[in-house]
Design an enzyme around this catalytic site. Structure first.
Site, PDB file in Angstrom:
ATOM      1  CB  SER A  60       1.667  85.955  58.917  1.00  0.00           C
ATOM      2  OG  SER A  60       2.117  87.225  59.358  1.00  0.00           O
ATOM      3  CB  THR A  61      -2.772  82.472  57.432  1.00  0.00           C
ATOM      4  OG1 THR A  61      -3.707  83.484  57.063  1.00  0.00           O
ATOM      5  CG2 THR A  61      -2.837  82.229  58.947  1.00  0.00           C
TER       6      THR A  61
END
Length: 670
Positions: free
Chosen positions: A363-364
């Site tokens: 999710s970065t």
């Protein structure tokens, strides 16, 4: 003297013979002088140059390396080297004799003896076994061979392992002999570097019996912080065979040592010293033309912060080694957003992975996906999407950690909605979820290209430009099906390196400028006092690689979403950053992966833990990217978050301890 009847004098016959003889002698002398001048003149001139003005070049120490605060990191330590200068008129017997004498004096590493090329062994055998060598050639061979080289090749081909076994007791001599003949004529060839005091003393006593042998002062590289920054300093060594011709063309000698990896290699031309030159006349008088140390490098690294980050990773990962499916891994890059200066770069047991290994970062990457959605107009600041599982044919169910209900771009970042990102990807492909519509191949291929185009502007999937000899660009998973497009949108398809991830978050932190990461900021002329650097020779200005093609207001909005991740009431990293004296922004990431366990050869479900962030939020000074790959699903959670938070803590603690020095550093860049 009597006169003849016609009044002329008579010249005696013997006098005529004498004149004729003198004429012949002068004619012979003139012809000989002409032959010497015209035919042999070049040879004599070359011999004269070799004997009267022959020059020996002595290596000069390489340049030093300092950290950004002037701390000496890489030094030179005086050592002695054994050299041999080969001459054309030296017989093979004399060279073998010298090698044999040296073999009784110096020690040679066993590894070097094991790496002796077979060709060297064969050449040595032919040199030391002339009678047996003759027997390898028949009369028929001599009649058919076009030249001596062809006969020599036949001899080499007919040498057997049994012949070479005769050399087992002479391998040290073979090695030394091979080093002696490997260089050019009249150029000193390094035989051994780092002579012991006893070896140097013994050789010095016997120099008159070993023509061509000498002991020269040399320098060994000394890495003062090798444990804290072990790989990126690089190494020095012999010129790699594949690059030999390139270096020779640049004026190097075959025996020179060069940088063979990382900073030592990348900045070879800068660090290389200017050799001292000693002519044959000067050798007799003890005079020489002084060389000079190479230029010095000032790195962007803060060695104190580097050591702190090393210690943090060791503590966090070392205390949870049982959480990893295979060998523990973790990587961290701390970077200055406005300049691209790398302040610290570290890895658990290996730093190299920060530029050479790539991972699904989870999710970065969602901040980039939201920006793509806003810029292309498939979502707006007012768009809400209902976060519930997505089920597509031939694609595993896509969902967030829990069903989040209605989310917009802010809450999608704060609470990490996979579903919001997947809807952006579907809308880019012109696909309306829940309808009976089928996927348009051309449209979803185009959506892949659009997303990767924007991702690349942040540094994801492309070279970062870091000043190292090589770096990975990660793995592009292609565009085989629409399901993977959705996984791409939340970081579970393409892979990226930790350095790319650091460049990506730094680009968001500085309002959209992708800066070239760098490990070297200045080049200084050498100074005799190592505690004080010489004058600046070159200063590398921060290099903007590109400005991302996204409306600045959208960047501001996404920055607010990242602030909520670490500060919002439901932020996924709130618990890690709640008590900090600085205000941060960031994004957590967990990529679900399958990895083959080396001990069992089974595929195991695991996670890559990741975190990107920066601080202070209002005026970012530092950004950090952390990846902890290959963790069991049941393993320790939050390791990447912990490493990142403690790294930022260390940065601000050091800043508080030395505000004057930090302020000087920042002012010097403006």
């Amino acid at each position: 003297m009597s006169q003849s009847k016609n009044g002329k004098n008579h010249i005696p016959f013997r006098l005529n013979v004498l004149f004729f003889a003198i004429f012949l002698l002068f004619s012979t002398l003139i012809l000989r002088l002409g032959y010497i001048q015209i035919v042999q003149g070049d040879d004599f001139e070359r011999d004269l140059e070799q004997t009267a003005s022959e020059v020996t070049r002595v290596d000069a120490p390489r340049g030093l390396m300092y950290d950004r605060n002037g701390e000496l990191l890489v030094d030179n330590k005086l050592t002695l080297s054994l050299t041999y200068t080969n001459k054309r008129d030296v017989s093979e017997e004399e060279r073998v004799d010298i090698a044999s004498k040296l073999a009784t004096i110096i020690e040679v590493d066993k590894d070097e003896l094991e790496k002796i090329p077979e060709r060297n062994k064969k050449d040595f055998w032919l040199t030391t076994h002339p009678e047996e060598a003759k027997e390898l050639i028949t009369e028929a061979d001599e009649e058919q061979a076009e030249d001596e080289d062809e006969l020599y090749d036949l001899q080499l081909a007919r040498i057997t392992d049994e012949h070479l076994r005769d050399l087992n007791d002479e391998l040290k001599t073979v090695y030394i002999w091979g080093e002696m003949i490997s260089g050019y004529y009249n150029a000193p060839q390094r035989i051994k570097k780092g002579l012991t005091r006893e070896e140097a003393h013994t050789i010095s006593e016997r120099l008159d019996k070993m023509p061509g042998v000498d002991i020269l002062r040399d320098a060994d590289r000394q890495y003062l912080y090798e444990d804290a920054f072990p790989r990126f300093f690089g190494q020095t060594g012999a010129i790699p065979r594949e690059n030999l011709q390139e270096y020779l063309a640049k004026g190097y000698n075959r025996s020179d040592e060069v940088g063979t990896s990382f900073l030592e290699e990348y900045y070879e031309s800068t660090l290389r010293g200017k050799k001292a030159e000693i002519s044959s006349e000067e050798e007799n008088t003890g005079e020489e033309t002084n060389g000079s140390r190479g230029n010095d490098l000032v790195l962007t690294i803060d060695i104190d912060l580097q050591q702190d980050v090393e210690s943090i990773i060791d503590q966090v990962v070392g205390g949870n080694t049982g959480s990893f499916i295979n060998d523990p891994e973790a990587y961290a890059v701390v970077i200055e957003p406005d300049t691209g200066d790398i302040l610290a770069v570290s890895g658990y047991s290996d730093h190299l992975g920060t530029v050479s290994s790539s991972f699904e970062m989870g999710s970065t990457v969602k901040a980039a996906t939201v920006l793509v959605g806003l810029e292309t107009g498939v979502v707006t600041p007012g768009t809400y999407i209902y976060d519930a599982p997505i089920n597509l044919p031939y694609t595993p169910e896509i969902s967030s950690v829990v069903n989040l209900g209605n989310v917009n771009y802010l809450t999608a970042l704060e609470r990490s909605s996979n579903v919001y990102m997947a809807h952006i990807a579907m809308r880019l492909a012109g696909y309306h979820y829940g309808s009976s519509q089928t996927w348009n191949t051309e449209k979803y291929h185009e959506a892949y290209e659009i997303m990767r185009y924007y991702y690349s502007q942040f540094g994801l999937g492309v070279k970062t430009g870091v000043d190292l000899p090589s770096e990975s660009t990660g793995i592009n998973g292609g565009k085989a099906n629409p399901g993977n497009l959705l996984y791409l949108s939340f970081g579970q398809f393409d892979t990226y390196t930790p350095m790319q991830l650091a460049q990506y978050i730094a680009t968001i932190a500085n309002d959209g400028y992708r800066m070239q990461p760098r490990l070297v900021k200045e080049i200084h002329e050498p100074n005799t006092n190592k505690d004080a650097m010489g004058p600046v020779k070159k200063q590398f200005m921060p290099n903007v690689l590109n400005r991302i093609e996204i409306d600045p207001q959208y960047i501001d909005m996404v920055q607010q979403g990242l602030w909520r991740v670490t500060n919002g009431s439901r932020g996924t990293a709130r618990s890690y950053f709640a008590d900090t004296e600085y205000t941060s922004a960031g994004k957590t990431g967990t990529a679900q992966i399958k990895i083959r366990q080396e001990s069992t050869n089974h595929l195991i479900d695991g996670n890559n833990q990741a975190f990107v962030g920066y601080a202070p939020y209002e005026n970012p000074e530092v950004a950090v990217a952390v990846i902890v790959p290959g963790v069991y699903k049941s393993g320790q959670s939050g390791m990447a978050n912990t490493i990142a938070k403690r790294a930022l803590d260390a940065y601000f603690d050091l800043k508080e301890k030395r505000p004057g020095k930090e302020e000087e550093t920042r002012l010097g860049q403006n």
